[in-house]
Design a protein around this motif. Structure first.
Motif, PDB file in Angstrom:
ATOM      1  N   ALA A  11       0.822  -1.215   0.000  1.00 50.71           N
ATOM      2  CA  ALA A  11       0.000   0.000   0.000  1.00 50.71           C
ATOM      3  C   ALA A  11       0.861   1.272   0.000  1.00 50.71           C
ATOM      4  CB  ALA A  11      -0.971  -0.016   1.166  1.00 50.71           C
ATOM      5  N   PRO A  12       1.857   1.415   0.904  1.00 55.55           N
ATOM      6  CA  PRO A  12       2.668   2.642   0.855  1.00 55.55           C
ATOM      7  C   PRO A  12       3.462   2.780  -0.438  1.00 55.55           C
ATOM      8  CG  PRO A  12       2.980   1.522   2.953  1.00 55.55           C
ATOM      9  CD  PRO A  12       2.176   0.617   2.073  1.00 55.55           C
ATOM     10  N   TRP A  13       3.975   1.648  -0.963  1.00 50.71           N
ATOM     11  CA  TRP A  13       4.725   1.726  -2.215  1.00 50.71           C
ATOM     12  C   TRP A  13       3.831   2.135  -3.368  1.00 50.71           C
ATOM     13  CZ3 TRP A  13       9.518   2.483  -1.791  1.00 50.71           C
ATOM     14  CH2 TRP A  13      10.269   1.896  -0.779  1.00 50.71           C
ATOM     15  N   GLY A  14       2.574   1.662  -3.333  1.00 48.46           N
ATOM     16  CA  GLY A  14       1.633   2.071  -4.380  1.00 48.46           C
ATOM     17  C   GLY A  14       1.337   3.555  -4.310  1.00 48.46           C
ATOM     18  N   VAL A  15       1.190   4.061  -3.089  1.00 43.89           N
ATOM     19  CA  VAL A  15       0.931   5.500  -2.909  1.00 43.89           C
ATOM     20  C   VAL A  15       2.145   6.308  -3.354  1.00 43.89           C
ATOM     21  CG1 VAL A  15       0.535   7.293  -1.177  1.00 43.89           C
ATOM     22  CG2 VAL A  15      -0.751   5.158  -1.081  1.00 43.89           C
ATOM     23  N   LEU A  16       3.333   5.860  -2.971  1.00 47.84           N
ATOM     24  CA  LEU A  16       4.550   6.569  -3.388  1.00 47.84           C
ATOM     25  C   LEU A  16       4.729   6.522  -4.905  1.00 47.84           C
ATOM     26  CD1 LEU A  16       7.118   5.576  -0.624  1.00 47.84           C
ATOM     27  CD2 LEU A  16       6.079   7.807  -1.027  1.00 47.84           C
ATOM     28  N   GLY A  17       4.396   5.379  -5.507  1.00 47.28           N
ATOM     29  CA  GLY A  17       4.483   5.279  -6.966  1.00 47.28           C
ATOM     30  C   GLY A  17       3.525   6.238  -7.650  1.00 47.28           C
ATOM     31  N   ALA A  18       2.291   6.324  -7.119  1.00 48.40           N
ATOM     32  CA  ALA A  18       1.299   7.243  -7.687  1.00 48.40           C
ATOM     33  C   ALA A  18       1.754   8.698  -7.517  1.00 48.40           C
ATOM     34  CB  ALA A  18      -0.057   7.030  -7.030  1.00 48.40           C
ATOM     35  N   LEU A  19       2.327   8.991  -6.344  1.00 47.81           N
ATOM     36  CA  LEU A  19       2.825  10.345  -6.102  1.00 47.81           C
ATOM     37  C   LEU A  19       3.979  10.665  -7.059  1.00 47.81           C
ATOM     38  CD1 LEU A  19       2.740  12.899  -4.367  1.00 47.81           C
ATOM     39  CD2 LEU A  19       4.349  11.788  -2.813  1.00 47.81           C
ATOM     40  N   GLY A  20       4.846   9.697  -7.286  1.00 44.49           N
ATOM     41  CA  GLY A  20       5.947   9.891  -8.218  1.00 44.49           C
ATOM     42  C   GLY A  20       5.463  10.151  -9.634  1.00 44.49           C
ATOM     43  N   ALA A  24       5.972  13.560 -11.746  1.00 42.12           N
ATOM     44  CA  ALA A  24       6.576  13.523 -13.081  1.00 42.12           C
ATOM     45  C   ALA A  24       5.685  14.226 -14.098  1.00 42.12           C
ATOM     46  CB  ALA A  24       6.824  12.079 -13.499  1.00 42.12           C
ATOM     47  N   ALA A  25       4.378  14.027 -13.989  1.00 42.65           N
ATOM     48  CA  ALA A  25       3.451  14.704 -14.910  1.00 42.65           C
ATOM     49  C   ALA A  25       3.485  16.215 -14.690  1.00 42.65           C
ATOM     50  CB  ALA A  25       2.038  14.163 -14.716  1.00 42.65           C
ATOM     51  N   GLU A  26       3.542  16.632 -13.427  1.00 43.56           N
ATOM     52  CA  GLU A  26       3.611  18.067 -13.125  1.00 43.56           C
ATOM     53  C   GLU A  26       4.931  18.657 -13.624  1.00 43.56           C
ATOM     54  OE1 GLU A  26       2.375  21.740 -11.885  1.00 43.56           O
ATOM     55  OE2 GLU A  26       1.207  19.903 -11.988  1.00 43.56           O
ATOM     56  N   TRP A  27       6.016  17.918 -13.478  1.00 41.61           N
ATOM     57  CA  TRP A  27       7.316  18.361 -13.978  1.00 41.61           C
ATOM     58  C   TRP A  27       7.267  18.543 -15.495  1.00 41.61           C
ATOM     59  CZ3 TRP A  27      11.786  19.770 -11.562  1.00 41.61           C
ATOM     60  CH2 TRP A  27      12.905  19.888 -12.365  1.00 41.61           C
ATOM     61  N   ALA A  28       6.644  17.601 -16.177  1.00 39.92           N
ATOM     62  CA  ALA A  28       6.530  17.709 -17.633  1.00 39.92           C
ATOM     63  C   ALA A  28       5.688  18.919 -18.015  1.00 39.92           C
ATOM     64  CB  ALA A  28       5.933  16.431 -18.203  1.00 39.92           C
ATOM     65  N   ARG A  33       5.643  24.642 -19.966  1.00 37.12           N
ATOM     66  CA  ARG A  33       5.423  26.064 -19.698  1.00 37.12           C
ATOM     67  C   ARG A  33       6.718  26.855 -19.831  1.00 37.12           C
ATOM     68  NH1 ARG A  33       1.636  25.341 -14.381  1.00 37.12           N
ATOM     69  NH2 ARG A  33      -0.176  24.513 -15.465  1.00 37.12           N
ATOM     70  N   VAL A  34       7.805  26.295 -19.340  1.00 36.73           N
ATOM     71  CA  VAL A  34       9.102  26.971 -19.457  1.00 36.73           C
ATOM     72  C   VAL A  34       9.487  27.106 -20.917  1.00 36.73           C
ATOM     73  CG1 VAL A  34      11.569  26.676 -18.998  1.00 36.73           C
ATOM     74  CG2 VAL A  34       9.916  26.329 -17.165  1.00 36.73           C
ATOM     75  N   THR A  35       9.295  26.055 -21.696  1.00 36.90           N
ATOM     76  CA  THR A  35       9.613  26.104 -23.123  1.00 36.90           C
ATOM     77  C   THR A  35       8.755  27.144 -23.832  1.00 36.90           C
ATOM     78  OG1 THR A  35      10.223  23.774 -23.067  1.00 36.90           O
ATOM     79  CG2 THR A  35       9.764  24.725 -25.216  1.00 36.90           C
ATOM     80  N   LEU A  36       7.477  27.190 -23.503  1.00 36.74           N
ATOM     81  CA  LEU A  36       6.584  28.173 -24.111  1.00 36.74           C
ATOM     82  C   LEU A  36       7.015  29.587 -23.739  1.00 36.74           C
ATOM     83  CD1 LEU A  36       4.044  28.701 -25.762  1.00 36.74           C
ATOM     84  CD2 LEU A  36       2.719  28.478 -23.661  1.00 36.74           C
ATOM     85  N   CYS A  37       7.398  29.793 -22.493  1.00 28.45           N
ATOM     86  CA  CYS A  37       7.862  31.110 -22.056  1.00 28.45           C
ATOM     87  C   CYS A  37       9.127  31.507 -22.805  1.00 28.45           C
ATOM     88  CB  CYS A  37       8.097  31.100 -20.552  1.00 28.45           C
ATOM     89  SG  CYS A  37       8.581  32.704 -19.895  1.00 28.45           S
ATOM     90  N   LYS A  38      10.048  30.571 -22.984  1.00 32.70           N
ATOM     91  CA  LYS A  38      11.276  30.856 -23.723  1.00 32.70           C
ATOM     92  C   LYS A  38      10.975  31.222 -25.173  1.00 32.70           C
ATOM     93  CE  LYS A  38      14.458  28.003 -21.057  1.00 32.70           C
ATOM     94  NZ  LYS A  38      15.312  26.801 -21.086  1.00 32.70           N
ATOM     95  N   LEU A  39      10.032  30.498 -25.785  1.00 32.32           N
ATOM     96  CA  LEU A  39       9.665  30.808 -27.175  1.00 32.32           C
ATOM     97  C   LEU A  39       9.038  32.193 -27.284  1.00 32.32           C
ATOM     98  CD1 LEU A  39       8.248  27.387 -28.406  1.00 32.32           C
ATOM     99  CD2 LEU A  39      10.323  28.535 -29.174  1.00 32.32           C
ATOM    100  N   LEU A  40       8.187  32.552 -26.316  1.00 31.63           N
ATOM    101  CA  LEU A  40       7.562  33.873 -26.354  1.00 31.63           C
ATOM    102  C   LEU A  40       8.593  34.975 -26.133  1.00 31.63           C
ATOM    103  CD1 LEU A  40       4.227  33.163 -24.459  1.00 31.63           C
ATOM    104  CD2 LEU A  40       4.543  33.597 -26.893  1.00 31.63           C
ATOM    105  N   LEU A  41       9.559  34.738 -25.242  1.00 32.06           N
ATOM    106  CA  LEU A  41      10.618  35.721 -25.047  1.00 32.06           C
ATOM    107  C   LEU A  41      11.495  35.853 -26.289  1.00 32.06           C
ATOM    108  CD1 LEU A  41      11.690  35.047 -21.363  1.00 32.06           C
ATOM    109  CD2 LEU A  41      10.545  37.084 -22.263  1.00 32.06           C
ATOM    110  N   LEU A  42      11.755  34.738 -26.954  1.00 32.23           N
ATOM    111  CA  LEU A  42      12.515  34.784 -28.202  1.00 32.23           C
ATOM    112  C   LEU A  42      11.767  35.574 -29.263  1.00 32.23           C
ATOM    113  CD1 LEU A  42      14.935  33.807 -29.914  1.00 32.23           C
ATOM    114  CD2 LEU A  42      13.562  31.802 -30.475  1.00 32.23           C
ATOM    115  N   TRP A  43      10.459  35.354 -29.370  1.00 34.15           N
ATOM    116  CA  TRP A  43       9.636  36.086 -30.331  1.00 34.15           C
ATOM    117  C   TRP A  43       9.651  37.582 -30.015  1.00 34.15           C
ATOM    118  CZ3 TRP A  43       4.522  38.243 -29.570  1.00 34.15           C
ATOM    119  CH2 TRP A  43       3.955  38.708 -30.741  1.00 34.15           C
ATOM    120  N   LEU A  44       9.564  37.928 -28.722  1.00 36.30           N
ATOM    121  CA  LEU A  44       9.609  39.331 -28.332  1.00 36.30           C
ATOM    122  C   LEU A  44      10.955  39.950 -28.689  1.00 36.30           C
ATOM    123  CD1 LEU A  44       8.324  41.733 -26.809  1.00 36.30           C
ATOM    124  CD2 LEU A  44       9.354  40.807 -24.735  1.00 36.30           C
TER     125      LEU A  44
END
Length: 82
Positions: A11-20, A24-28, A33-44
């Protein structure tokens, strides 16, 4: 008894796996968002560079349009304050 002990540890490993996976999805998402911000700054930056180059090429003509020509020598345009 051995089966219940395994279930307790899974059970704890399953919860930790889900949290991981969620982190990872939030990091992606942040990475996108960072890439989009960089592209917009480049365009500016490219837009500002284009404006500077256009001003260098056509600035005198644009400035000449802002001043009246004729008997009254070059007057600055009215500010509209009075």
């Amino acid at each position: 008894a051995a089966m219940s002990l395994a279930a307790v540890w899974q059970a704890p490993w399953g919860v930790l796996g889900a949290l991981g996976r969620e982190l990872a999805a939030e990091w992606a998402t942040q990475d996108v968002r960072v890439t989009l911000c960089k592209l917009l700054l480049l365009w500016l930056g490219l837009s500002l560079l284009g404006i500077c180059l256009a001003w260098r090429a056509y600035g005198k003509e644009v400035a000449a349009l802002c001043y009246r020509t004729g008997p009254a020598t070059r007057r600055p345009p009215a500010t509209g304050l009075g």
